[in-house]
Design a protein around this motif. Structure first.
Motif, PDB file in Angstrom:
ATOM      1  N   ARG A  51       0.749  -1.196  -0.010  1.00  0.00           N
ATOM      2  CA  ARG A  51       0.016  -0.028  -0.095  1.00  0.00           C
ATOM      3  C   ARG A  51       0.926   1.274  -0.076  1.00  0.00           C
ATOM      4  O   ARG A  51       0.494   2.248  -0.605  1.00  0.00           O
ATOM      5  CB  ARG A  51      -0.907  -0.065   1.088  1.00  0.00           C
ATOM      6  N   LEU A  52       1.990   1.390   0.621  1.00  0.00           N
ATOM      7  CA  LEU A  52       2.732   2.467   0.648  1.00  0.00           C
ATOM      8  C   LEU A  52       3.550   2.723  -0.620  1.00  0.00           C
ATOM      9  O   LEU A  52       3.824   3.899  -0.978  1.00  0.00           O
ATOM     10  CB  LEU A  52       4.058   2.297   1.685  1.00  0.00           C
ATOM     11  N   ILE A  53       3.774   1.638  -1.346  1.00  0.00           N
ATOM     12  CA  ILE A  53       4.441   1.675  -2.568  1.00  0.00           C
ATOM     13  C   ILE A  53       3.399   2.351  -3.469  1.00  0.00           C
ATOM     14  O   ILE A  53       3.759   3.166  -4.250  1.00  0.00           O
ATOM     15  CB  ILE A  53       4.962   0.311  -3.219  1.00  0.00           C
ATOM     16  N   ASP A  54       2.226   1.781  -3.401  1.00  0.00           N
ATOM     17  CA  ASP A  54       0.934   2.119  -4.346  1.00  0.00           C
ATOM     18  C   ASP A  54       0.651   3.598  -3.967  1.00  0.00           C
ATOM     19  O   ASP A  54       0.486   4.311  -5.029  1.00  0.00           O
ATOM     20  CB  ASP A  54      -0.284   1.312  -4.124  1.00  0.00           C
ATOM     21  N   GLU A  55       0.445   4.084  -2.969  1.00  0.00           N
ATOM     22  CA  GLU A  55      -0.186   5.169  -2.441  1.00  0.00           C
ATOM     23  C   GLU A  55       0.797   6.401  -2.103  1.00  0.00           C
ATOM     24  O   GLU A  55       0.145   7.598  -1.964  1.00  0.00           O
ATOM     25  CB  GLU A  55      -1.297   4.889  -1.425  1.00  0.00           C
ATOM     26  N   THR A  56       1.995   6.107  -1.931  1.00  0.00           N
ATOM     27  CA  THR A  56       2.926   7.165  -1.449  1.00  0.00           C
ATOM     28  C   THR A  56       4.155   7.326  -2.248  1.00  0.00           C
ATOM     29  O   THR A  56       4.397   6.377  -2.986  1.00  0.00           O
ATOM     30  CB  THR A  56       3.387   7.000  -0.161  1.00  0.00           C
ATOM     31  N   SER A  57       4.813   8.474  -2.049  1.00  0.00           N
ATOM     32  CA  SER A  57       6.151   8.793  -2.835  1.00  0.00           C
ATOM     33  C   SER A  57       7.304   8.375  -1.829  1.00  0.00           C
ATOM     34  O   SER A  57       8.515   8.565  -1.879  1.00  0.00           O
ATOM     35  CB  SER A  57       6.279  10.040  -3.321  1.00  0.00           C
ATOM     36  N   LEU A  58       6.898   7.619  -0.667  1.00  0.00           N
ATOM     37  CA  LEU A  58       7.835   7.329   0.272  1.00  0.00           C
ATOM     38  C   LEU A  58       9.049   6.573  -0.265  1.00  0.00           C
ATOM     39  O   LEU A  58       8.897   5.577  -1.007  1.00  0.00           O
ATOM     40  CB  LEU A  58       7.259   6.613   1.408  1.00  0.00           C
ATOM     41  N   PRO A  59      10.330   6.763  -0.012  1.00  0.00           N
ATOM     42  CA  PRO A  59      11.427   6.088  -0.498  1.00  0.00           C
ATOM     43  C   PRO A  59      11.396   4.734  -0.442  1.00  0.00           C
ATOM     44  O   PRO A  59      11.051   4.304   0.878  1.00  0.00           O
ATOM     45  CB  PRO A  59      12.569   6.820   0.048  1.00  0.00           C
ATOM     46  N   LEU A  60      11.808   3.871  -1.233  1.00  0.00           N
ATOM     47  CA  LEU A  60      11.927   2.538  -1.127  1.00  0.00           C
ATOM     48  C   LEU A  60      12.468   1.952  -0.056  1.00  0.00           C
ATOM     49  O   LEU A  60      12.291   0.915   0.491  1.00  0.00           O
ATOM     50  CB  LEU A  60      12.213   1.424  -2.409  1.00  0.00           C
ATOM     51  N   SER A  61      13.603   2.637   0.149  1.00  0.00           N
ATOM     52  CA  SER A  61      14.568   2.363   1.403  1.00  0.00           C
ATOM     53  C   SER A  61      13.701   2.654   2.768  1.00  0.00           C
ATOM     54  O   SER A  61      14.378   1.961   3.722  1.00  0.00           O
ATOM     55  CB  SER A  61      15.659   3.116   1.349  1.00  0.00           C
ATOM     56  N   GLU A  62      12.663   3.355   2.924  1.00  0.00           N
ATOM     57  CA  GLU A  62      12.129   3.753   4.169  1.00  0.00           C
ATOM     58  C   GLU A  62      10.781   2.783   4.374  1.00  0.00           C
ATOM     59  O   GLU A  62      10.384   2.575   5.410  1.00  0.00           O
ATOM     60  CB  GLU A  62      11.586   4.980   4.282  1.00  0.00           C
ATOM     61  N   ILE A  63      10.404   2.403   3.359  1.00  0.00           N
ATOM     62  CA  ILE A  63       9.179   1.391   3.498  1.00  0.00           C
ATOM     63  C   ILE A  63       9.068   0.314   4.464  1.00  0.00           C
ATOM     64  O   ILE A  63       8.163   0.139   5.215  1.00  0.00           O
ATOM     65  CB  ILE A  63       8.457   1.194   1.888  1.00  0.00           C
TER      66      ILE A  63
END
Length: 101
Positions: A50-62
């Motif tokens: 969901r964080l990958i789908d819905e946010t621009s949070l860096p992959l290293s923080e997800i």
């Protein structure tokens, strides 16, 4: 796979419910079809997706936002479940969003 952290969480849940961890495991399996550890792992994986789908949070923080212990563990679980790495999943997701523009 049980980690020290999962044992502590199961113990804490069992204490709050006033039942043992083995009984807690049996109840989870009976009602959810999975152990508490498996339910927590699935929940973390769904949150990462969901964080990958819905946010621009860096992959290293997800992984940390989704309650994984580290990045490789998250990546391995993601690949095993969705058949591709989180980075490929996000890049395909982004490219599909720009096709309609």
């Amino acid at each position: 796979m049980r980690t020290p952290r999962s044992r502590i969480q199961r113990r804490g849940i069992g204490r709050r419910l006033r039942i043992g961890t083995r009984h807690l495991d049996r109840l989870f399996t009976k009602h959810f079809g999975a152990s508490p550890v498996e339910v927590a792992a699935t929940r973390s994986l769904q949150r990462a997706k969901r964080l990958i789908d819905e946010t621009s949070l860096p992959l290293s923080e997800i992984p940390f936002a989704a309650d994984f212990a580290n990045v490789p563990r998250c990546n391995d679980a993601f690949k095993a479940t969705y058949g591709r790495a989180p980075s490929i999943f996000r890049s395909r997701l982004l490219s599909s969003r720009f096709v309609g523009i």
